[in-house]
Design a protein around this motif. Structure first.
Motif, PDB file in Angstrom:
ATOM      1  N   GLY A  11      17.884  -1.719  20.842  1.00 34.40           N
ATOM      2  CA  GLY A  11      17.164  -3.073  20.352  1.00 34.40           C
ATOM      3  C   GLY A  11      16.076  -3.262  20.041  1.00 34.40           C
ATOM      4  N   ALA A  12      15.153  -2.061  21.401  1.00 31.02           N
ATOM      5  CA  ALA A  12      13.796  -2.153  20.979  1.00 31.02           C
ATOM      6  C   ALA A  12      13.386  -2.100  20.315  1.00 31.02           C
ATOM      7  CB  ALA A  12      13.108  -1.005  22.143  1.00 31.02           C
ATOM      8  N   VAL A  13      12.307  -2.589  19.682  1.00 28.71           N
ATOM      9  CA  VAL A  13      10.711  -2.461  18.703  1.00 28.71           C
ATOM     10  C   VAL A  13       9.749  -1.599  19.284  1.00 28.71           C
ATOM     11  CG1 VAL A  13      10.076  -3.535  16.557  1.00 28.71           C
ATOM     12  CG2 VAL A  13      11.578  -4.461  17.402  1.00 28.71           C
ATOM     13  N   VAL A  14       9.615  -0.693  18.476  1.00 30.09           N
ATOM     14  CA  VAL A  14       9.016   0.786  19.188  1.00 30.09           C
ATOM     15  C   VAL A  14       7.835   0.998  17.916  1.00 30.09           C
ATOM     16  CG1 VAL A  14      10.079   1.410  20.899  1.00 30.09           C
ATOM     17  CG2 VAL A  14      10.650   2.687  18.290  1.00 30.09           C
ATOM     18  N   GLY A  26       6.012  17.802   4.963  1.00 26.25           N
ATOM     19  CA  GLY A  26       4.843  18.019   6.475  1.00 26.25           C
ATOM     20  C   GLY A  26       4.496  16.820   7.047  1.00 26.25           C
ATOM     21  N   SER A  27       4.235  15.969   6.450  1.00 22.75           N
ATOM     22  CA  SER A  27       3.550  14.371   6.902  1.00 22.75           C
ATOM     23  C   SER A  27       4.513  13.737   7.639  1.00 22.75           C
ATOM     24  CB  SER A  27       3.328  13.823   5.001  1.00 22.75           C
ATOM     25  OG  SER A  27       4.629  12.845   4.916  1.00 22.75           O
ATOM     26  N   CYS A  28       3.891  12.622   8.192  1.00 22.50           N
ATOM     27  CA  CYS A  28       5.199  11.888   9.240  1.00 22.50           C
ATOM     28  C   CYS A  28       4.075  10.060   9.263  1.00 22.50           C
ATOM     29  CB  CYS A  28       4.961  12.673  10.836  1.00 22.50           C
ATOM     30  SG  CYS A  28       3.491  12.566  11.878  1.00 22.50           S
ATOM     31  N   LYS A  29       4.737   9.776   9.146  1.00 21.11           N
ATOM     32  CA  LYS A  29       3.578   8.448   9.504  1.00 21.11           C
ATOM     33  C   LYS A  29       4.204   7.443  10.821  1.00 21.11           C
ATOM     34  CE  LYS A  29       2.503   3.978   5.904  1.00 21.11           C
ATOM     35  NZ  LYS A  29       3.506   3.906   5.247  1.00 21.11           N
ATOM     36  N   THR A  30       2.926   6.463  11.293  1.00 26.30           N
ATOM     37  CA  THR A  30       4.129   5.756  12.622  1.00 26.30           C
ATOM     38  C   THR A  30       3.883   4.495  11.648  1.00 26.30           C
ATOM     39  OG1 THR A  30       1.379   6.879  13.739  1.00 26.30           O
ATOM     40  CG2 THR A  30       2.560   4.956  14.697  1.00 26.30           C
ATOM     41  N   ARG A  31       5.349   4.127  12.019  1.00 22.43           N
ATOM     42  CA  ARG A  31       5.922   2.523  11.429  1.00 22.43           C
ATOM     43  C   ARG A  31       6.620   2.044  12.660  1.00 22.43           C
ATOM     44  NH1 ARG A  31       8.259   2.803   7.029  1.00 22.43           N
ATOM     45  NH2 ARG A  31       6.932   4.796   6.091  1.00 22.43           N
ATOM     46  N   PRO A  32       6.733   0.372  12.322  1.00 18.88           N
ATOM     47  CA  PRO A  32       8.179   0.326  13.949  1.00 18.88           C
ATOM     48  C   PRO A  32       8.914   0.520  13.196  1.00 18.88           C
ATOM     49  CG  PRO A  32       7.095  -1.317  12.082  1.00 18.88           C
ATOM     50  CD  PRO A  32       6.294  -0.471  11.766  1.00 18.88           C
ATOM     51  N   LEU A  61      15.979  -4.792   2.851  1.00 18.95           N
ATOM     52  CA  LEU A  61      16.550  -6.214   3.071  1.00 18.95           C
ATOM     53  C   LEU A  61      15.046  -6.154   3.891  1.00 18.95           C
ATOM     54  CD1 LEU A  61      20.151  -5.073   4.560  1.00 18.95           C
ATOM     55  CD2 LEU A  61      19.631  -6.570   2.533  1.00 18.95           C
ATOM     56  N   SER A  62      15.502  -8.292   3.650  1.00 22.96           N
ATOM     57  CA  SER A  62      14.542  -8.068   4.215  1.00 22.96           C
ATOM     58  C   SER A  62      14.316  -8.206   6.071  1.00 22.96           C
ATOM     59  CB  SER A  62      13.988  -9.564   3.711  1.00 22.96           C
ATOM     60  OG  SER A  62      14.565 -10.514   4.282  1.00 22.96           O
ATOM     61  N   VAL A  63      13.143  -8.202   7.349  1.00 23.02           N
ATOM     62  CA  VAL A  63      13.662  -8.627   8.384  1.00 23.02           C
ATOM     63  C   VAL A  63      13.540 -10.110   8.542  1.00 23.02           C
ATOM     64  CG1 VAL A  63      12.398  -8.242  10.524  1.00 23.02           C
ATOM     65  CG2 VAL A  63      12.355  -6.382   9.308  1.00 23.02           C
ATOM     66  N   GLY A  70       7.816  -8.771  17.303  1.00 20.67           N
ATOM     67  CA  GLY A  70       6.661  -7.471  17.646  1.00 20.67           C
ATOM     68  C   GLY A  70       6.137  -7.513  15.878  1.00 20.67           C
ATOM     69  N   LEU A  71       6.364  -7.963  15.427  1.00 16.04           N
ATOM     70  CA  LEU A  71       6.114  -7.752  13.644  1.00 16.04           C
ATOM     71  C   LEU A  71       4.635  -8.669  13.434  1.00 16.04           C
ATOM     72  CD1 LEU A  71       8.309  -6.443  11.671  1.00 16.04           C
ATOM     73  CD2 LEU A  71       7.647  -4.987  13.032  1.00 16.04           C
TER      74      LEU A  71
END
Length: 132
Positions: A11-14, A26-32, A61-63, A70-71
């Motif tokens: 349940g935590a948003v990280v 091989g790529s990555c992205k920091t995202r909530p 689907l929208s938040v 926390g966004l």
């Protein structure tokens, strides 16, 4: 005043480093992301994005309450839940609410046990907030 950061719990948003092999191997992205379940040394997460549509044009689907979780602006469910290493979880920025959890359950193809556990974690968090 409590300055200890909240733990990594369902349940935590990280903020998490999510691999994007379909876009760039091989790529990555920091995202909530919303933590769903710990699996050994990794977490099953529901990623969040600022993009309102998938690459094929379908709407995401929208938040429902982005600032409440926390966004800093609008957010959308990224797609199916994915696994990320627990080492790639950076920090907690908020906590999911009931409405977001139902969006994740509806869109995420969660196992029934994961849906129940996520709902219970959010209820427990909300109850703890009311007491505090």
């Amino acid at each position: 005043m409590n300055t200890v950061p909240p733990p990594f719990v369902p349940g935590a948003v990280v903020l998490a480093d999510v691999r994007a092999p379909y876009l760039r191997p091989g790529s990555c992205k920091t995202r909530p992301a919303v933590l769903i379940r710990r699996i050994g040394g990794s977490w099953l997460i529901a990623g969040l994005t600022t993009l309102p549509r998938f690459a094929d044009g379908r709407a995401r689907l929208s938040v429902p309450n982005p600032s409440k979780i926390g966004l800093s602006g609008p957010g959308y469910l990224w797609g199916k839940p994915v696994r990320v290493s627990a080492l790639d979880i950076e920090r907690v920025i908020g906590f999911a609410d009931d409405v977001l959890v139902e969006q994740i359950v509806r869109a995420g193809q969660l196992l029934p046990r994961d849906a129940r556990a996520l709902r219970r974690a959010v209820r427990n968090h909300q109850n703890a907030q009311q007491v505090a």
